[in-house]
Design a protein around this motif. Structure first.
Motif, PDB file in Angstrom:
ATOM      1  N   UNK A   1     -10.288   8.307  28.917  1.00 23.72           N
ATOM      2  CA  UNK A   1     -11.337   7.581  29.298  1.00 23.72           C
ATOM      3  C   UNK A   1     -12.660   8.074  28.416  1.00 23.72           C
ATOM      4  N   UNK A   2     -13.725   8.085  29.119  1.00 22.30           N
ATOM      5  CA  UNK A   2     -14.796   8.365  28.428  1.00 22.30           C
ATOM      6  C   UNK A   2     -15.853   9.453  29.174  1.00 22.30           C
ATOM      7  N   UNK A   3     -16.309  10.458  28.401  1.00 17.95           N
ATOM      8  CA  UNK A   3     -17.356  11.526  28.969  1.00 17.95           C
ATOM      9  C   UNK A   3     -18.672  10.845  28.643  1.00 17.95           C
ATOM     10  N   UNK A   4     -19.161  10.071  29.543  1.00 23.04           N
ATOM     11  CA  UNK A   4     -20.479   9.258  29.156  1.00 23.04           C
ATOM     12  C   UNK A   4     -21.500  10.173  28.943  1.00 23.04           C
ATOM     13  N   UNK A   5     -22.400   9.762  28.293  1.00 20.80           N
ATOM     14  CA  UNK A   5     -23.893  10.485  28.013  1.00 20.80           C
ATOM     15  C   UNK A   5     -23.702  12.072  28.068  1.00 20.80           C
ATOM     16  N   UNK A   6     -22.753  12.811  27.190  1.00 22.18           N
ATOM     17  CA  UNK A   6     -22.199  14.053  27.310  1.00 22.18           C
ATOM     18  C   UNK A   6     -23.658  14.879  27.233  1.00 22.18           C
ATOM     19  N   UNK A   7     -23.465  15.876  28.315  1.00 18.61           N
ATOM     20  CA  UNK A   7     -24.329  16.951  28.262  1.00 18.61           C
ATOM     21  C   UNK A   7     -23.813  18.464  28.494  1.00 18.61           C
ATOM     22  N   UNK A   8     -22.565  18.666  28.415  1.00 16.12           N
ATOM     23  CA  UNK A   8     -22.185  19.839  28.719  1.00 16.12           C
ATOM     24  C   UNK A   8     -21.894  20.785  27.733  1.00 16.12           C
ATOM     25  N   UNK A   9     -21.203  21.748  27.739  1.00 15.67           N
ATOM     26  CA  UNK A   9     -20.925  22.724  26.462  1.00 15.67           C
ATOM     27  C   UNK A   9     -19.781  22.092  25.780  1.00 15.67           C
ATOM     28  N   UNK A  10     -19.596  23.124  24.574  1.00 18.32           N
ATOM     29  CA  UNK A  10     -18.385  22.848  23.720  1.00 18.32           C
ATOM     30  C   UNK A  10     -17.210  23.087  24.298  1.00 18.32           C
ATOM     31  N   UNK A  11     -17.189  23.883  25.393  1.00 16.06           N
ATOM     32  CA  UNK A  11     -15.788  24.489  26.182  1.00 16.06           C
ATOM     33  C   UNK A  11     -15.551  23.144  26.968  1.00 16.06           C
ATOM     34  N   UNK A  12     -16.726  22.715  27.613  1.00 14.73           N
ATOM     35  CA  UNK A  12     -16.462  21.524  28.697  1.00 14.73           C
ATOM     36  C   UNK A  12     -15.805  20.351  27.802  1.00 14.73           C
TER      37      UNK A  12
ATOM     38  N   UNK B   1     -12.207  20.748  26.776  1.00 15.91           N
ATOM     39  CA  UNK B   1     -11.511  20.524  28.053  1.00 15.91           C
ATOM     40  C   UNK B   1     -11.182  18.884  28.377  1.00 15.91           C
ATOM     41  N   UNK B   2     -12.452  18.258  28.052  1.00 12.56           N
ATOM     42  CA  UNK B   2     -12.187  16.599  28.269  1.00 12.56           C
ATOM     43  C   UNK B   2     -11.322  16.225  27.206  1.00 12.56           C
ATOM     44  N   UNK B   3     -11.499  16.719  25.774  1.00 10.86           N
ATOM     45  CA  UNK B   3     -10.650  16.190  25.139  1.00 10.86           C
ATOM     46  C   UNK B   3      -8.996  16.323  25.186  1.00 10.86           C
ATOM     47  N   UNK B   4      -8.839  17.628  25.790  1.00  9.78           N
ATOM     48  CA  UNK B   4      -7.516  17.904  26.022  1.00  9.78           C
ATOM     49  C   UNK B   4      -6.916  16.984  27.124  1.00  9.78           C
ATOM     50  N   UNK B   5      -7.825  16.413  27.924  1.00 11.03           N
ATOM     51  CA  UNK B   5      -7.326  15.020  28.952  1.00 11.03           C
ATOM     52  C   UNK B   5      -7.480  13.833  28.523  1.00 11.03           C
ATOM     53  N   UNK B   6      -7.806  13.708  27.148  1.00 11.42           N
ATOM     54  CA  UNK B   6      -7.564  12.434  26.532  1.00 11.42           C
ATOM     55  C   UNK B   6      -8.856  11.591  26.508  1.00 11.42           C
ATOM     56  N   UNK B   7      -9.937  12.173  26.771  1.00 14.26           N
ATOM     57  CA  UNK B   7     -11.303  11.565  26.580  1.00 14.26           C
ATOM     58  C   UNK B   7     -11.941  11.513  25.628  1.00 14.26           C
TER      59      UNK B   7
END
Length: 269
Positions: free
Chosen positions: A153-164, A167-173
């Protein structure tokens, strides 16, 4: 050529000049965009489909935003399941958690989020995530309930940390950046953007919100997305044409997830 991965063109802010907004997008080189289908609430689940009607370069989604989770009913979930069968729908979204405004109780947000993930999984759809000040809970849900689906999927309008983001990239986002990337105080966000792999980058407006510098304070629209691309180019130290190419190719891969091998308008065969 640019692709805007997140728009709300059905909002009343565009009622006076919607056709001109679409025309300006094309004139600005924005050849693809996603019309988010959360509308102004669960009574408007067809909003994205309406924006895409007659426009093969506009890709619709469906979903209930966490702000309106308290309003979700069984009838709305049934309607989502029905609409998900439409092969033009490219994702379930935007869905997720928002602990900044808490317009809906957090329990309701989590329940509606999980229910829509189940509907997306059944339909073979990726998901578009809204997450604000809720990263620990959101990422835990994605790791436990979504990672193994391989729909991403997409983490839209990303505003989190690099670690966040990792973790999203590891889930295929994919990780999508909006106009706030251009704001003077967004130093930490720009540091995150520099470390996102080029094959996972997307750009968006989230219009009518978050107009980028130098249009900050105005109503945002898809024709402004090149300003986000320009900022990413500065961050990565590459020409803006490179960012346009990376993000457009990523966009085309994303909208084809539901229908593997699907021909997209303008995409080479």
């Amino acid at each position: 050529m640019f692709a805007d991965s997140h728009t709300h063109l059905e909002f009343p802010e565009f009622d006076a000049d919607r056709e001109q907004v679409f025309a300006r997008a094309l004139e600005s080189g924005v050849h693809y965009l996603i019309a988010i289908g959360s509308g102004t609430g669960p009574h408007r689940l067809q909003a994205g489909l309406e924006m895409a009607e007659g426009r093969d370069w506009v890709f619709p989604t469906i979903g209930i935003h966490p702000h309106e989770a308290r309003l979700a009913s069984e009838e709305h979930f049934s309607e989502l399941a029905r609409l998900a069968a439409d092969r033009s729908i490219v994702a379930m979204g935007e869905i997720g958690l928002d602990y900044h405004y808490d317009h809906s109780p957090r329990e309701a947000q989590r329940a509606v989020f999980l229910r829509q993930m189940d509907l997306a999984k059944a339909a073979g759809l990726p998901i578009i995530i809204h997450c604000r000040e809720a990263w620990p809970d959101c990422l835990q849900i994605l790791e436990e309930r979504w990672k193994r689906t391989e729909f991403g999927g997409i983490l839209h309008c990303f505003s989190g940390s690099l670690q966040d983001a990792i973790r999203g990239l590891d889930c295929g986002f994919y990780v999508s950046f909006a106009g706030n990337l251009t704001f003077p105080k967004a130093i930490d966000l720009r540091k995150v953007a520099k470390d996102i792999p080029k094959d996972r980058l997307l750009i968006e407006t989230d219009c009518p919100f978050l107009a980028p510098v130098p249009r900050r304070g105005k109503r945002n629209e898809p024709s402004f997305v090149p300003f986000v691309a320009q900022k990413l180019a500065e961050i990565h130290g590459v020409p803006v044409e490179d960012i346009a190419g990376y993000t457009t190719r990523n966009f085309l891969r994303f909208v084809a997830i539901r229908n593997e091998g699907r021909r997209v308008p303008g995409q080479a065969s």
